[in-house]
Design an enzyme around this catalytic site. Structure first.
Site, PDB file in Angstrom:
ATOM      1  N   GLY A  64      29.370  51.885  58.696  1.00 43.63           N
ATOM      2  CA  GLY A  64      28.571  51.928  59.863  1.00 43.63           C
ATOM      3  C   GLY A  64      29.631  51.692  61.002  1.00 43.63           C
ATOM      4  O   GLY A  64      30.878  51.504  60.909  1.00 43.63           O
ATOM      5  N   ASP A  65      29.303  51.505  62.330  1.00 43.21           N
ATOM      6  CA  ASP A  65      30.281  51.662  63.587  1.00 43.21           C
ATOM      7  C   ASP A  65      31.148  50.301  63.106  1.00 43.21           C
ATOM      8  O   ASP A  65      32.444  50.514  63.648  1.00 43.21           O
ATOM      9  CB  ASP A  65      29.630  51.583  64.651  1.00 43.21           C
ATOM     10  N   THR A  67      32.124  49.053  60.578  1.00 47.72           N
ATOM     11  CA  THR A  67      33.224  49.318  59.449  1.00 47.72           C
ATOM     12  C   THR A  67      34.390  50.254  60.010  1.00 47.72           C
ATOM     13  O   THR A  67      35.475  50.172  59.809  1.00 47.72           O
ATOM     14  CB  THR A  67      32.723  49.980  57.938  1.00 47.72           C
ATOM     15  N   ASN A  69      35.163  50.694  63.056  1.00 50.61           N
ATOM     16  CA  ASN A  69      35.905  50.134  64.090  1.00 50.61           C
ATOM     17  C   ASN A  69      37.176  49.018  63.245  1.00 50.61           C
ATOM     18  O   ASN A  69      38.108  49.026  63.656  1.00 50.61           O
ATOM     19  CB  ASN A  69      35.228  49.226  64.972  1.00 50.61           C
ATOM     20  N   THR A  94      23.371  52.235  60.409  1.00 47.24           N
ATOM     21  CA  THR A  94      21.912  52.546  60.624  1.00 47.24           C
ATOM     22  C   THR A  94      21.870  53.387  61.931  1.00 47.24           C
ATOM     23  O   THR A  94      20.829  54.376  61.783  1.00 47.24           O
ATOM     24  CB  THR A  94      21.351  50.980  61.339  1.00 47.24           C
ATOM     25  N   ASP A 218      40.761  61.522  77.698  1.00 42.03           N
ATOM     26  CA  ASP A 218      41.147  61.590  79.109  1.00 42.03           C
ATOM     27  C   ASP A 218      41.727  60.542  79.726  1.00 42.03           C
ATOM     28  O   ASP A 218      42.248  60.354  80.566  1.00 42.03           O
ATOM     29  CB  ASP A 218      39.790  61.733  80.002  1.00 42.03           C
ATOM     30  N   LEU A 220      40.903  57.527  79.878  1.00 44.03           N
ATOM     31  CA  LEU A 220      40.051  56.337  80.957  1.00 44.03           C
ATOM     32  C   LEU A 220      39.129  55.734  79.931  1.00 44.03           C
ATOM     33  O   LEU A 220      38.809  56.320  79.068  1.00 44.03           O
ATOM     34  CB  LEU A 220      39.501  57.241  82.010  1.00 44.03           C
ATOM     35  N   GLU A 275      30.856  44.563  66.305  1.00 36.58           N
ATOM     36  CA  GLU A 275      31.189  43.163  66.323  1.00 36.58           C
ATOM     37  C   GLU A 275      31.200  42.476  67.387  1.00 36.58           C
ATOM     38  O   GLU A 275      31.364  42.635  68.401  1.00 36.58           O
ATOM     39  CB  GLU A 275      32.755  43.220  65.642  1.00 36.58           C
TER      40      GLU A 275
END
Length: 297
Positions: A64-65, A67, A69, A94, A218, A220, A275
């Site tokens: 997932g996000d 892991t 990261n 998920t 970009d 930013l 996290e």
């Protein structure tokens, strides 16, 4: 590919039949793929380091996000030098918000893994918050509290809808955060915040486009703040997110900066790509075009 491609797979996903099938199919097609399964969150950074030392030129984050990261953070480290190793994504979470923002077909794991192994990498920005790296979105305030308090079994049953369900259940009891935005060379922006997002990419919270103008190339970070105001409603906020730079927006503050700090009078809940963090001062900055990420063509 001449060097080893290593898939770092979330331990709870390793026994999923569709994951095994995707790995077998990609290897059968001729891709040289090594699979590693860290035992826990702290072990992920060690496994990334070992993969690099073993000659990996591409590391794939399977999970997932959180892991994704963790693997990206291990590759970037202190951010002093751009990593030579490329990052691929196998979305197994998920909501898979980061994969959605990258245009990956999350419902086709074999195709995602094939892209991660054989696709072309491009240089993308990396966000930093208090010296921690992130590549998707940092969610703050009420949204972060919802994510942190949503039961795991509810996430599995309802997917991204769990975040919405918990949000509707808790919104009446939520207390806004009083604080300010500090930007170098500008006057502080004071206010009371309900929800905020700092986006290097566009999606968070189970498919919500919280930073609609965000781009990973970009240089930013996009800051979207939903202010505390009388009569606020979801339809009005969603309408303003469709035109975020409109000066007549009542609830939404939307800005793009290279560097800024969020200060809160009370500890500010933050979900950093899966996290949880809670701090009164959060400094954000960008590492421009710092990480090579495999994207769909």
């Amino acid at each position: 590919m001449s060097e080893t491609t290593t898939l770092i797979l979330h331990r709870k996903s390793a026994d999923r039949p569709e994951v095994k099938a995707a790995v077998k199919a990609v290897i059968k097609s001729g891709v040289k793929l090594r699979v590693r399964i860290p035992w826990n969150k702290k072990d992920k950074a060690i496994v990334v380091k070992e993969a690099i030392e073993a000659g990996a030129s591409r590391v794939i984050a399977g999970g997932g996000d959180g892991t994704i990261n963790a693997v990206a953070d291990a590759l970037v480290g202190k951010g002093k030098k751009a990593p030579r190793v490329e990052l691929g994504i196998l979305p197994l979470g998920t909501a898979n918000d980061f994969a959605r923002g990258c245009g990956l077909p999350s419902d086709n794991l074999e195709e995602c893994l094939r892209i991660a192994c054989t696709g072309t990498a491009q240089a993308v920005d990396v966000g930093r918050m208090n010296k921690r790296n992130f590549i998707n979105v940092a969610s703050l305030g009420f949204g972060a509290e919802v994510t942190a308090t949503t039961p795991q079994d509810l996430k599995k049953k309802l997917g991204g809808g769990a975040y919405t369900l918990m949000g509707l259940a808790k919104v009446r009891n939520f207390q806004p955060y009083a604080g300010r935005v500090l930007v170098p060379g500008k006057e502080p922006i004071e206010g009371a915040m309900l929800i905020a997002a700092v986006g290097n990419n566009r999606f968070a919270g189970g498919g919500f486009e919280v930073a609609p103008k965000a781009s990973m190339t970009d240089g930013l970070l996009d800051l979207a703040v939903i202010n505390h105001a009388t009569g606020i409603n979801l339809a009005a906020v969603l309408g303003e997110l469709k035109d975020p730079f409109n000066e007549n927006n009542r609830y939404l503050l939307y800005r793009q900066w290279e560097e800024f700090t969020l200060e809160s009078d009370t500890p500010l809940h933050c979900n950093l790509d899966g996290e949880p963090v809670s701090k009164r001062s959060l400094r954000f900055s960008v590492l421009r075009r710092h990480l090579r990420l495999v994207m769909p063509s």
